[in-house]
Design a protein around this motif. Structure first.
Motif, short mmCIF file in Angstrom:
data_model
loop_
_atom_site.label_atom_id
_atom_site.label_comp_id
_atom_site.label_asym_id
_atom_site.label_seq_id
_atom_site.Cartn_x
_atom_site.Cartn_y
_atom_site.Cartn_z
N TRP A 150 80.29 59.54 34.52
CA TRP A 150 79.46 59.08 35.64
C TRP A 150 78.42 60.14 35.99
CZ3 TRP A 150 79.57 54.70 38.94
CH2 TRP A 150 78.91 54.84 40.16
N GLU A 151 78.86 61.40 36.02
CA GLU A 151 77.94 62.48 36.38
C GLU A 151 76.86 62.68 35.31
OE1 GLU A 151 77.63 63.85 39.18
OE2 GLU A 151 79.35 62.77 39.97
N LYS A 152 77.21 62.47 34.05
CA LYS A 152 76.21 62.57 32.98
C LYS A 152 75.12 61.52 33.16
CE LYS A 152 79.27 64.47 29.40
NZ LYS A 152 79.95 64.18 28.09
N VAL A 153 75.56 60.30 33.49
CA VAL A 153 74.59 59.22 33.69
C VAL A 153 73.70 59.52 34.89
CG1 VAL A 153 74.32 56.78 34.27
CG2 VAL A 153 76.07 57.48 32.62
N LYS A 154 74.31 60.00 35.98
CA LYS A 154 73.53 60.30 37.18
C LYS A 154 72.57 61.47 36.92
CE LYS A 154 76.69 60.65 40.43
NZ LYS A 154 77.21 60.74 41.82
N ALA A 155 73.00 62.44 36.12
CA ALA A 155 72.12 63.56 35.79
C ALA A 155 70.90 63.07 35.01
CB ALA A 155 72.89 64.61 34.99
N ALA A 156 71.13 62.14 34.10
CA ALA A 156 70.01 61.56 33.34
C ALA A 156 69.07 60.80 34.26
CB ALA A 156 70.55 60.64 32.24
N GLU A 157 69.64 60.09 35.23
CA GLU A 157 68.81 59.36 36.20
C GLU A 157 67.97 60.34 37.03
OE1 GLU A 157 71.56 57.12 38.48
OE2 GLU A 157 71.95 55.64 36.91
N ARG A 158 68.59 61.45 37.44
CA ARG A 158 67.85 62.43 38.23
C ARG A 158 66.73 63.05 37.41
NH1 ARG A 158 73.15 63.81 39.97
NH2 ARG A 158 73.23 65.58 38.55
N ALA A 159 67.02 63.33 36.16
CA ALA A 159 66.00 63.92 35.30
C ALA A 159 64.83 62.95 35.11
CB ALA A 159 66.61 64.29 33.94
N ALA A 160 65.13 61.66 35.00
CA ALA A 160 64.08 60.66 34.84
C ALA A 160 63.18 60.60 36.07
CB ALA A 160 64.69 59.29 34.58
N ALA A 212 71.95 46.62 40.87
CA ALA A 212 72.72 45.95 39.82
C ALA A 212 72.52 46.66 38.48
CB ALA A 212 72.30 44.48 39.72
N THR A 213 71.28 46.99 38.18
CA THR A 213 70.98 47.71 36.93
C THR A 213 71.69 49.05 36.90
OG1 THR A 213 68.81 46.64 36.76
CG2 THR A 213 69.13 48.68 35.53
N LYS A 214 71.68 49.73 38.05
CA LYS A 214 72.33 51.04 38.15
C LYS A 214 73.83 50.92 37.89
CE LYS A 214 71.10 53.58 41.62
NZ LYS A 214 70.98 54.07 43.02
N MET A 215 74.48 49.93 38.50
CA MET A 215 75.92 49.76 38.33
C MET A 215 76.28 49.43 36.88
SD MET A 215 77.53 50.47 41.11
CE MET A 215 76.32 51.81 41.15
N ILE A 216 75.46 48.61 36.23
CA ILE A 216 75.71 48.27 34.83
C ILE A 216 75.57 49.52 33.96
CG2 ILE A 216 74.81 46.99 32.84
CD1 ILE A 216 74.03 44.77 34.85
N SER A 217 74.51 50.30 34.24
CA SER A 217 74.26 51.51 33.46
C SER A 217 75.37 52.53 33.63
CB SER A 217 72.92 52.12 33.88
OG SER A 217 72.72 53.37 33.28
N ARG A 218 75.91 52.63 34.86
CA ARG A 218 76.92 53.65 35.13
C ARG A 218 78.33 53.22 34.73
NH1 ARG A 218 75.18 56.18 41.06
NH2 ARG A 218 73.18 57.04 40.41
N PHE A 238 80.75 47.16 31.19
CA PHE A 238 79.69 46.24 30.79
C PHE A 238 79.08 46.56 29.43
CE2 PHE A 238 79.55 46.61 35.50
CZ PHE A 238 79.97 45.33 35.80
N GLY A 239 79.58 47.60 28.78
CA GLY A 239 79.06 47.98 27.47
C GLY A 239 80.16 48.04 26.44
#
Length: 293
Positions: free
Chosen positions: A132-142, A105-111, A116-117
């Motif tokens: 979407w890819e920018k958000v996923k890239a940030a998630e991967r980096a984290a 749920a947190t992931k879907m809101i963030s993406r 939702f923002g």
């Protein structure tokens, strides 16, 4: 009811709130070491994983066949797999089903900040994909996954993983600009496979076959074709036409084992021609009612 007999007590699971709460309670009971099911108690992530994959494919199969009467049950079977893994994890102290649901749920809101923002929804599908890819890239980096291909799951079916690897590489510019180069690469890989067949051993033949299949997946991507869907369609066509061969042979009092390649090949061509004729008839414009036959 005979005097002195009593109605056996009903298990409390029947009075449980229906839906997901009841399903979670069922899994807890099944996994109880003292009162649960011995088979369910013995299972691990590894032993259940093949069933998870199987259930996902059965969902896809029901969708492919448009079997809506089966899809509900298949989705339930797949949900059970998620509940099963989450219960095993909770017992081991890793996480719970609620943690799983919270994370996605947190992931879907963030993406979806445009939903939702405070980001605007007034953007193209391509722009949404880039965001979407920018958000996923940030998630991967984290997560410490800094390489472009770091988190493409190794356990994916090989064809699907090939497609994901190619898409990921293409996003950073490692891609052919047109299908012409891909088709040329297919010819090159096919020639290398022939060379391996004629002069090399089984290991080299397997390697070259893999290279050719990888490029074929890339061609599918370039042409906007889902290779899994295309191959499923080809499988269905082969099954249908071979069934026509069997039917024709049965009418002749034969089985495929009693036939030969020449006869079956001719029957295949007949089945193919019949399918094409039926397709042309189905797509032909309706005749003008004012014209005479």
């Amino acid at each position: 009811m005979p005097q002195g007999t009593q109605t056996p007590p009903q298990d409390p699971i029947h009075q449980h709130d229906r839906g997901l709460p009841q399903l979670l309670a069922i899994m807890r009971r099944l996994r109880d070491p003292e009162t649960g099911c011995p088979w369910d108690v013995e299972q691990t992530f590894a032993t259940i994983a093949p069933y998870t994959i199987e259930e996902a494919y059965e969902v896809a199969d029901a969708i492919e066949r448009n079997a809506m009467d089966e899809l509900q049950g298949e989705l339930g079977d797949l949900l059970l797999q998620v509940v099963f893994h989450a219960q095993i994890a909770e017992e081991a102290g890793h996480f719970s089903f609620v943690d799983v649901a919270d994370e996605v749920a947190t992931k879907m809101i963030s993406r979806h900040p445009h939903v939702f923002g405070d980001e605007s929804r007034d953007k193209s599908a391509d722009q949404q994909t880039r965001d979407w890819e920018k958000v996923k890239a940030a998630e991967r980096a984290a997560k410490g996954a800094t390489g472009v291909l770091d988190d493409v799951a190794v356990g994916l079916p090989a064809l699907l993983r090939a497609l994901k690897l190619q898409k990921r590489a293409a996003r950073v510019g490692f891609d052919w600009p047109s299908t012409d180069q891909v088709l040329a690469k297919i010819q090159e890989e096919a020639a290398e496979l022939v060379e391996a067949r004629d002069t090399l051993g089984p290991d080299e033949i397997e390697e070259e076959m893999g290279d050719l299949l990888f490029v074929m997946a890339n061609l599918s991507r370039h042409m906007g074709v889902d290779p899994e869907a295309a191959l499923r369609r080809a499988n269905a066509k082969f099954t249908r036409r071979f069934g026509a061969i069997e039917t024709a042979l049965k009418q002749r009092g034969k089985t495929p084992e009693q036939s030969n390649l020449e006869e079956m090949d001719a029957l295949w061509d007949a089945a193919k021609a019949a399918e094409k004729a039926a397709k042309r008839a189905a797509t032909a414009p309706p005749a003008d009612p004012g014209t005479k036959a």
